[in-house]
Scaffold this motif. Sequence first.
Motif, PDB file in Angstrom:
ATOM      1  N   LYS A  34       0.845  -1.205   0.000  1.00 54.19           N
ATOM      2  CA  LYS A  34       0.000   0.000   0.000  1.00 54.19           C
ATOM      3  C   LYS A  34       0.879   1.254   0.000  1.00 54.19           C
ATOM      4  O   LYS A  34       0.572   2.236  -0.677  1.00 54.19           O
ATOM      5  CB  LYS A  34      -0.886   0.032   1.244  1.00 54.19           C
ATOM      6  CG  LYS A  34      -1.865  -1.089   1.323  1.00 54.19           C
ATOM      7  CD  LYS A  34      -2.998  -0.777   0.451  1.00 54.19           C
ATOM      8  CE  LYS A  34      -4.028  -1.853   0.449  1.00 54.19           C
ATOM      9  NZ  LYS A  34      -5.050  -1.599  -0.538  1.00 54.19           N
ATOM     10  N   ILE A  36       3.933   1.523  -1.103  1.00 52.14           N
ATOM     11  CA  ILE A  36       4.563   1.667  -2.426  1.00 52.14           C
ATOM     12  C   ILE A  36       3.564   2.309  -3.396  1.00 52.14           C
ATOM     13  O   ILE A  36       3.898   3.234  -4.133  1.00 52.14           O
ATOM     14  CB  ILE A  36       5.028   0.296  -2.972  1.00 52.14           C
ATOM     15  CG1 ILE A  36       6.221  -0.194  -2.154  1.00 52.14           C
ATOM     16  CG2 ILE A  36       5.405   0.392  -4.443  1.00 52.14           C
ATOM     17  CD1 ILE A  36       6.628  -1.621  -2.440  1.00 52.14           C
ATOM     18  N   LEU A  37       2.325   1.835  -3.338  1.00 51.17           N
ATOM     19  CA  LEU A  37       1.300   2.402  -4.228  1.00 51.17           C
ATOM     20  C   LEU A  37       1.079   3.885  -3.920  1.00 51.17           C
ATOM     21  O   LEU A  37       0.931   4.684  -4.838  1.00 51.17           O
ATOM     22  CB  LEU A  37      -0.011   1.621  -4.080  1.00 51.17           C
ATOM     23  CG  LEU A  37       0.011   0.201  -4.648  1.00 51.17           C
ATOM     24  CD1 LEU A  37      -1.213  -0.578  -4.190  1.00 51.17           C
ATOM     25  CD2 LEU A  37       0.070   0.222  -6.163  1.00 51.17           C
ATOM     26  N   ARG A  40       3.487   6.163  -5.462  1.00 48.68           N
ATOM     27  CA  ARG A  40       3.361   6.309  -6.916  1.00 48.68           C
ATOM     28  C   ARG A  40       2.098   7.052  -7.314  1.00 48.68           C
ATOM     29  O   ARG A  40       1.733   7.112  -8.475  1.00 48.68           O
ATOM     30  CB  ARG A  40       3.342   4.925  -7.570  1.00 48.68           C
ATOM     31  CG  ARG A  40       4.660   4.249  -7.411  1.00 48.68           C
ATOM     32  CD  ARG A  40       4.655   2.862  -7.976  1.00 48.68           C
ATOM     33  NE  ARG A  40       5.961   2.244  -7.729  1.00 48.68           N
ATOM     34  CZ  ARG A  40       6.238   0.993  -7.985  1.00 48.68           C
ATOM     35  NH1 ARG A  40       5.324   0.216  -8.498  1.00 48.68           N
ATOM     36  NH2 ARG A  40       7.432   0.513  -7.720  1.00 48.68           N
ATOM     37  N   ARG A  41       1.418   7.569  -6.334  1.00 43.20           N
ATOM     38  CA  ARG A  41       0.142   8.209  -6.614  1.00 43.20           C
ATOM     39  C   ARG A  41       0.297   9.720  -6.459  1.00 43.20           C
ATOM     40  O   ARG A  41       0.867  10.195  -5.494  1.00 43.20           O
ATOM     41  CB  ARG A  41      -0.892   7.709  -5.610  1.00 43.20           C
ATOM     42  CG  ARG A  41      -2.304   8.107  -5.881  1.00 43.20           C
ATOM     43  CD  ARG A  41      -3.205   7.422  -4.881  1.00 43.20           C
ATOM     44  NE  ARG A  41      -2.852   7.772  -3.520  1.00 43.20           N
ATOM     45  CZ  ARG A  41      -3.312   8.841  -2.898  1.00 43.20           C
ATOM     46  NH1 ARG A  41      -4.133   9.659  -3.502  1.00 43.20           N
ATOM     47  NH2 ARG A  41      -2.954   9.115  -1.657  1.00 43.20           N
ATOM     48  N   GLU A  55       6.473  11.023  -9.871  1.00 43.51           N
ATOM     49  CA  GLU A  55       5.572  10.829  -8.736  1.00 43.51           C
ATOM     50  C   GLU A  55       6.146  11.363  -7.433  1.00 43.51           C
ATOM     51  O   GLU A  55       5.464  12.029  -6.672  1.00 43.51           O
ATOM     52  CB  GLU A  55       5.275   9.347  -8.578  1.00 43.51           C
ATOM     53  CG  GLU A  55       4.416   8.826  -9.694  1.00 43.51           C
ATOM     54  CD  GLU A  55       4.891   7.488 -10.172  1.00 43.51           C
ATOM     55  OE1 GLU A  55       6.006   7.086  -9.810  1.00 43.51           O
ATOM     56  OE2 GLU A  55       4.158   6.860 -10.929  1.00 43.51           O
TER      57      GLU A  55
END
Lengths: 537, 256
Positions: A34, A36-37, A40-41, A55
Amino acid sequence: MNEFLSLKILDKFKRIFEGFGIDYKLLRIILKTKLILDSRRAPVINTNQKKKDEEQTSLLKGYFMHLLFGAFLAFFIYFIKDEMIRMMYFSGAFFFMTTMYLISDFSFVLLDTKDKNILLTKPVDLRTVSLAKVLHILIYMFRLNTFIAGPSLIALVLSNDLFVIPIFLVELLLMDLMIFLVTAFIYLLVLRFFDGELLRNIINFIQILLTILVTVGYQIAIRMIDFTSLRNMEYTFNSSHYLNPILWFGAPFEIFYNRGESYLYVFTSLIIIVPLVSFIVYLSLGKKMESLLLKLEGEGKERPSKHWFENLVGFILNRDEISKQSFNFANAMFRSDRSLKLKIYPALSSGILLPVLMIFNMRVGGQEFKPSGYEYLYLYFNLLIFSSVFYLVKYSSAWKGSYVFISSGFKDFKNLYRGLMQSMAYRFFIPLIILNGLIFTLIFKFRFAGDIMILLLAGIAILPLMGKIYLEIPFSKPIEESNQRVSFDKFLLSLAIVAILAILHFYSYIIPMGRWIYVSVLTAGIPISWKFATPGE
Amino acid sequence: MSEVLKLEHVSKSFGSKDVLKDINFSVNSGEIIGYIGSNGAGKTTTIKIILGLIDDYQGDVFIFGEKVKGQSEYKKRIGYVPEVSDMYDNLTAQEYLSFIGMLYGIGEDKAVKKGKEMMSVFGIDDAINGRIHTFSKGMRQKLSIITGMIHNPDILFLDEPLGGIDANSVLVFKEVLKNLKEEGKTIFYSSHILEVVEKLSDRILLINEGKIVIDGTVADVMSMQSDSSLESIFNYVTGFHDYQVLAKKFTDVFMN
């Protein structure tokens, strides 16, 4: 995959989790993914992001805005001397901003339905998935805290001593828990009584509001605060304060540093009891939340509405079927594309706030305000800002649908753009000028009523020219690309057009009957401009 | 052959709509079950119940003899490939494989190694370092198949697994299923593409309006009608006879 500091900290509590029967290894794997995501958001309240791949930079920019707010808040905290008042301001601002950011940036975690399909089909139990969700949100909030509350902690240490640190940190944790729970309960209530579509609209509205606030809010706030009176304020107890959580958080500091009146102990108990009891209630509602979240699966339906006025406007303005359809189509897109609204409305808000700020700027130092008579010229910023709406309408989150323009061999772009511009005028431009007119009427009475009419006419007359500069096939490019900068040439061209109009307006005062002549020219110019200057030939 | 899956009196409704009505069947190890039915018949709901994605249902589901309600350990031995797969799109395929491997407890390295080899079979191993959101529909579905099977499950639940996949890969996948059957794996294949089901399955379960209306071997089912195609039997059982009338209506509208 990188190691995250938050996970290293969480590792210290491994035994506690395992003591409650949680599979810590799985919990950590889920959380790490989560995080890591998240990295990248791009944040929703984004600044000018140039490429999708930037990012990290974009996230840092997001945090910079938090830090700016944090520094602003710390400045306050340092100034105020009364412990209760100080924490009242802090917790008020902290609750407000953290809730707004949580709703705006992190609703997707709270309302996620994807996790269930990915994780619960694997050997992971619901308890671990739910706990991962709560911890993921709390980690986000702690990060937010570092920037929003960190500077205030420094201010508190400077004005008191190091003992404030543990009290403040525990209070932050409890505030986070309260914010998270209040948000979750609101979502639960909305989903219980309404459909997911309404909740999506509420979140979109908060996102727009927050973007506006972050973009221009500071400008206003700085001008409205009277620091000298803040310094001397003192807290007076009232029994209704038991119901106001904002007022509770000063109590531990007051007990520690000054006196220990009984209501302060009640406040302190409430700080602990309310979030903990709510958390227990939340956990017991976990299953209910999961089943209500099913309402969010699928896109939902737009509320049935006749849009009769819109249809009437479309009917009156258009003889041609294509332009009428284009008007209706653009209206439907502007109504339903939340990502596009998130770009357009903040841009328009600058159009309302810039003229007002310029007027306020003249009042610096408490001098009496004397209108110069040229304030109407500030309203021309509206036209300039409206060019950014022209720039934005080629983007959409549903851009893939635009293939029909190509596959159908559609050629009548002139009428397509005509309907589109009518919709832009109807939904954005005319309301923007009317709102500005109302604000000007509040400040100057009816002194500039005629000028606002001229601005409206001038604006409608130049819309096709702006269209010629900016318009491409509407809603045909991914909204994520809309952060690329507008070409400078195009901006200069629109600036020149607006400047010419402002100059003409200014000189119309000098020539005898000039304003009437100018109004007549503009009135006559509108149909000519819409007939000949509309792009699409 | 031992019984690996059993549903007893399973019913489920959404609001006032009864989606599943007293479903009963059992499946033995090594069987390939074709679970067929029209859109909305209840196929996906059945699978979601078995997988624990829906747990407010009546009745009982047993896998390997154990009740599954509220359990998660049994999922180590089952695999699932949905029609449309939710994935963490901002991960690369390699990161996602490693994540799934860790969840199944087979380890990151093994998952990535196996995953890459499986990707090469489907011709998409070059994309292992690409983010999933850049994948085409077919590539996503292939990755979904791989992640659903990477832990060598004993029962495989496939819910319309071939959507968007190219013809060559479909051939490969059908062969894979035959091989897995020989290895004693159980396959529960839900689809409305009857041709694939007919060729692969040992046994057909036909669900219509939430009820199992046919449960038999392919040979048994084929002998139900003189025109022995699964399609005609399906049409007969679901009471769908007027396809030519509907096709004519569509054509007429099209021509005007």
